[in-house]
Design a protein around this motif. Structure first.
Motif, PDB file in Angstrom:
ATOM      1  N   ASP A 123     -11.372 -41.659  -5.871  1.00 60.69           N
ATOM      2  CA  ASP A 123     -10.521 -42.997  -5.809  1.00 60.69           C
ATOM      3  C   ASP A 123      -9.125 -42.771  -6.275  1.00 60.69           C
ATOM      4  OD1 ASP A 123      -9.683 -45.294  -7.922  1.00 60.69           O
ATOM      5  OD2 ASP A 123     -11.962 -45.841  -7.918  1.00 60.69           O
ATOM      6  N   THR A 124      -8.448 -43.914  -5.573  1.00 65.36           N
ATOM      7  CA  THR A 124      -7.249 -43.928  -5.967  1.00 65.36           C
ATOM      8  C   THR A 124      -6.731 -43.712  -7.112  1.00 65.36           C
ATOM      9  OG1 THR A 124      -6.680 -44.857  -3.436  1.00 65.36           O
ATOM     10  CG2 THR A 124      -5.127 -45.148  -5.317  1.00 65.36           C
ATOM     11  N   GLY A 125      -7.254 -44.579  -8.428  1.00 58.89           N
ATOM     12  CA  GLY A 125      -7.056 -44.706  -9.362  1.00 58.89           C
ATOM     13  C   GLY A 125      -6.767 -43.325  -9.939  1.00 58.89           C
ATOM     14  N   LEU A 126      -8.101 -42.624 -10.501  1.00 59.74           N
ATOM     15  CA  LEU A 126      -7.260 -41.592 -11.004  1.00 59.74           C
ATOM     16  C   LEU A 126      -6.277 -40.412 -10.693  1.00 59.74           C
ATOM     17  CD1 LEU A 126      -9.232 -38.397 -11.524  1.00 59.74           C
ATOM     18  CD2 LEU A 126      -9.485 -38.040  -9.095  1.00 59.74           C
ATOM     19  N   TYR A 127      -5.289 -40.615  -9.608  1.00 61.39           N
ATOM     20  CA  TYR A 127      -4.105 -39.860  -8.999  1.00 61.39           C
ATOM     21  C   TYR A 127      -3.099 -40.346  -9.569  1.00 61.39           C
ATOM     22  CZ  TYR A 127      -7.205 -37.037  -5.487  1.00 61.39           C
ATOM     23  OH  TYR A 127      -7.756 -36.532  -5.116  1.00 61.39           O
ATOM     24  N   ALA A 128      -3.585 -41.627  -9.699  1.00 62.43           N
ATOM     25  CA  ALA A 128      -2.420 -42.440 -10.329  1.00 62.43           C
ATOM     26  C   ALA A 128      -2.149 -42.807 -11.757  1.00 62.43           C
ATOM     27  CB  ALA A 128      -2.172 -44.493  -9.541  1.00 62.43           C
ATOM     28  N   ARG A 129      -3.283 -42.470 -11.979  1.00 65.10           N
ATOM     29  CA  ARG A 129      -3.529 -42.081 -13.988  1.00 65.10           C
ATOM     30  C   ARG A 129      -3.370 -41.055 -14.047  1.00 65.10           C
ATOM     31  NH1 ARG A 129      -9.070 -43.780 -16.944  1.00 65.10           N
ATOM     32  NH2 ARG A 129      -9.036 -45.325 -15.384  1.00 65.10           N
ATOM     33  N   GLY A 130      -3.891 -39.772 -13.703  1.00 59.82           N
ATOM     34  CA  GLY A 130      -3.923 -38.850 -14.208  1.00 59.82           C
ATOM     35  C   GLY A 130      -2.928 -37.571 -13.475  1.00 59.82           C
ATOM     36  N   MET A 144       1.141 -40.186  -1.028  1.00 58.75           N
ATOM     37  CA  MET A 144      -0.464 -39.921  -0.814  1.00 58.75           C
ATOM     38  C   MET A 144      -0.706 -40.764   0.175  1.00 58.75           C
ATOM     39  SD  MET A 144      -2.182 -40.504  -4.299  1.00 58.75           S
ATOM     40  CE  MET A 144      -1.606 -42.205  -5.101  1.00 58.75           C
ATOM     41  N   TYR A 145      -1.941 -40.182   0.947  1.00 54.28           N
ATOM     42  CA  TYR A 145      -2.414 -40.832   2.040  1.00 54.28           C
ATOM     43  C   TYR A 145      -3.326 -41.958   1.380  1.00 54.28           C
ATOM     44  CZ  TYR A 145      -0.086 -38.198   5.879  1.00 54.28           C
ATOM     45  OH  TYR A 145      -0.183 -37.393   6.386  1.00 54.28           O
ATOM     46  N   ASP A 168     -11.715 -47.992   2.024  1.00 56.55           N
ATOM     47  CA  ASP A 168     -12.753 -47.986   2.952  1.00 56.55           C
ATOM     48  C   ASP A 168     -13.238 -49.098   3.369  1.00 56.55           C
ATOM     49  OD1 ASP A 168     -13.835 -49.026   0.395  1.00 56.55           O
ATOM     50  OD2 ASP A 168     -14.669 -46.873   0.384  1.00 56.55           O
ATOM     51  N   ARG A 169     -14.959 -49.039   4.082  1.00 59.21           N
ATOM     52  CA  ARG A 169     -15.303 -50.247   4.171  1.00 59.21           C
ATOM     53  C   ARG A 169     -15.477 -51.192   3.648  1.00 59.21           C
ATOM     54  NH1 ARG A 169     -18.180 -48.589  10.052  1.00 59.21           N
ATOM     55  NH2 ARG A 169     -16.268 -47.522  10.911  1.00 59.21           N
ATOM     56  N   GLY A 170     -16.115 -50.460   2.040  1.00 67.20           N
ATOM     57  CA  GLY A 170     -16.409 -50.942   1.165  1.00 67.20           C
ATOM     58  C   GLY A 170     -14.799 -52.036   0.851  1.00 67.20           C
ATOM     59  N   ASP A 171     -14.219 -51.649   0.769  1.00 71.52           N
ATOM     60  CA  ASP A 171     -12.557 -52.161   0.541  1.00 71.52           C
ATOM     61  C   ASP A 171     -12.323 -51.596  -1.011  1.00 71.52           C
ATOM     62  OD1 ASP A 171     -10.218 -54.141   0.696  1.00 71.52           O
ATOM     63  OD2 ASP A 171     -11.113 -55.619   0.009  1.00 71.52           O
ATOM     64  N   ARG A 172     -12.301 -50.375  -0.962  1.00 66.43           N
ATOM     65  CA  ARG A 172     -12.394 -49.551  -2.221  1.00 66.43           C
ATOM     66  C   ARG A 172     -10.806 -48.891  -2.039  1.00 66.43           C
ATOM     67  NH1 ARG A 172     -18.315 -49.494  -2.209  1.00 66.43           N
ATOM     68  NH2 ARG A 172     -17.812 -48.253  -0.125  1.00 66.43           N
ATOM     69  N   SER A 173      -9.910 -48.315  -2.504  1.00 67.75           N
ATOM     70  CA  SER A 173      -8.687 -48.187  -2.483  1.00 67.75           C
ATOM     71  C   SER A 173      -9.211 -46.510  -2.882  1.00 67.75           C
ATOM     72  CB  SER A 173      -8.043 -48.616  -3.273  1.00 67.75           C
ATOM     73  OG  SER A 173      -6.631 -47.508  -3.051  1.00 67.75           O
ATOM     74  N   VAL A 174      -9.096 -45.820  -1.832  1.00 64.98           N
ATOM     75  CA  VAL A 174      -9.303 -44.212  -1.883  1.00 64.98           C
ATOM     76  C   VAL A 174      -7.784 -43.652  -1.079  1.00 64.98           C
ATOM     77  CG1 VAL A 174     -11.835 -44.342  -1.065  1.00 64.98           C
ATOM     78  CG2 VAL A 174     -10.509 -43.979   1.039  1.00 64.98           C
TER      79      VAL A 174
END
Length: 432
Positions: free
Chosen positions: A56-63, A75-76, A80-86
């Protein structure tokens, strides 16, 4: 070939820009570096953890911290196909801490000691030693705030480099303080930076985390920072005591270091002990590994307020350092040979028998290869020489009838005959 046939040929593909590939025989060196670095951590009790390649993109943004170049520029990230930011993982610590929280690893004995290895991804301008897909070996020790543990982590990394035979590197060390001294120092640094002629992007970064400005690599900015206050001069009593204890443990362990009070590292989560291994033979990309303590990261990611310390070592850069020091071809572990015995069958019946003998030897942990494709004796022996094997097993129709197989020492050229029955034992004995 007609013009029509030539134009119909499919376009050849190439590896993505900035992504190194390792293939035989050079991949033997890469494998040796990676395994040696992992072995040093394994001997110190660090268990393997296999992490997801994306999170999850938020893991790196926060951590990791939104003010860091890693998050803001490198970051890359994609939907994804569920429209989740990874995001393809740019570093390992945040993922390890997330896994410790998610799986309750911190509810057992502490510290939790884990090691990992694999590819990480950062969108950077490719150059020697800087890749968009980089290989790392790392460790994390979570749950105990003990200067001896900091020293152990550093010593494990140092042991890995020493085991490779590296000598031309140095360990740089500092402390980034704690929650009792960082706020006051941050205000002091902001006041200093406010008096400098900085571009708007750098000023914005200074407001989010002024320490990030000290990590600026531009010569003109570094010149303006020459008189900046140093955090190591403003440590709280607890941080100063912790830093002194770490240095004492390193002295006791015989791990040499130099103090670098201007070191920041590229991630926001570091506190107290911070370190980097540097090899000047690599030019601008001189860092071969580094890490530090991150006392607040676990709580930021939703876990217990437990401390942690760890490192990440670049396998690619460490391999380059070994090449600079001329280590790759000089020692047995760097051998590009992928077998110890090479089978040379002359005829179909001989091939069937050598296939079985090769299987017997492999079950006894002997590395064996065979000449395939019906090669003649001359071609098969050339292949045996190229393989780097110590011995060749030469078997023809007459040998089969006599119940013998030729065992040839490829270094001396001496060949003896050994009985086919029990040949595996004879080969193992010859290998010593």
């Amino acid at each position: 070939m007609t013009a029509e046939t030539a134009t119909s040929r499919p376009t050849a593909f190439a590896a993505p820009k900035g992504v190194p590939e390792y293939y035989p025989p050079e991949s033997a060196g890469f494998e040796h570096v990676r395994n040696t670095l992992q072995s040093a951590a394994d001997r110190a009790g660090y268990g393997l953890i296999e992490l997801p390649v994306f999170e999850d993109t938020g893991l790196y943004a926060r951590g990791v911290g939104e003010s860091t170049d890693v998050v803001s520029k490198e970051m890359y990230t994609f939907a994804d196909r569920g429209d989740r930011s990874v995001t393809l993982r740019p570093e390992g610590t945040a993922g390890v801490v997330r896994a410790v929280i998610e799986h309750g690893l911190d509810r057992g004995g502490l510290p939790v000691k884990l090691r990992y290895a694999g590819p990480f991804f950062r969108y950077e301008r490719p150059q020697a030693g800087r890749y968009r897909q980089l290989q790392q070996v790392g460790v994390e020790a979570i749950g105990v705030d003990d200067p001896a543990l900091d020293a152990e982590v550093i010593a494990v990394a140092d042991e890995g480099f020493r085991a490779l035979g590296l000598t031309g590197y140095r360990l740089e060390l500092t402390s980034l303080g704690d929650a009792d001294c960082r706020p006051a120092y941050g205000a002091l640094l902001r006041d200093f930076l406010a008096g400098l002629d900085l571009d708007e992007a750098t000023r914005h970064r200074a407001q989010i985390n002024p320490l990030r400005v000290l990590d600026d690599k531009r010569p003109e900015v570094r010149a303006r920072l020459a008189d900046a206050p140093l955090l190591v001069d403003h440590l709280s009593p607890a941080s100063a005591e912790h830093h002194a204890a770490v240095k004492q443990h390193l002295d006791d362990l015989g791990v040499a270091y130099v103090e670098n009070p201007r070191m920041v590292r590229g991630l926001d989560y570091y506190t107290k002990t911070t370190f980097e291994f540097v090899h000047d033979g690599l030019g601008a990309q001189s860092g071969i590994g580094g890490g530090g303590r991150y006392d607040g990261l676990m709580a930021v990611l939703g876990g217990q307020p437990l401390s942690g310390v760890g490192y990440g070592i670049g396998v690619d850069r460490t391999l380059l350092a070994c090449r600079v020091e001329g280590l790759e071809g000089s020692a047995a572990p760097w051998s590009t040979a992928r077998c110890e015995v090479f089978g040379v069958p002359l005829g179909d019946a001989a091939r069937r028998r050598l296939v079985v003998l090769a299987a017997e030897l492999r079950q006894a942990a002997v590395r064996v290869n065979l000449a395939y494709g019906g090669r003649g004796l001359k071609g098969a022996m050339k292949a045996a020489d190229r393989s780097g094997a110590r011995f060749a097993l030469v078997l023809g129709e007459r040998d089969l009838e006599a119940g013998q197989v030729g065992l040839k020492d490829l270094a001396t050229g001496e060949q003896t005959s050994v009985p086919l029955d029990g040949a595996a034992g004879s080969v193992i004995a010859a290998l010593g």
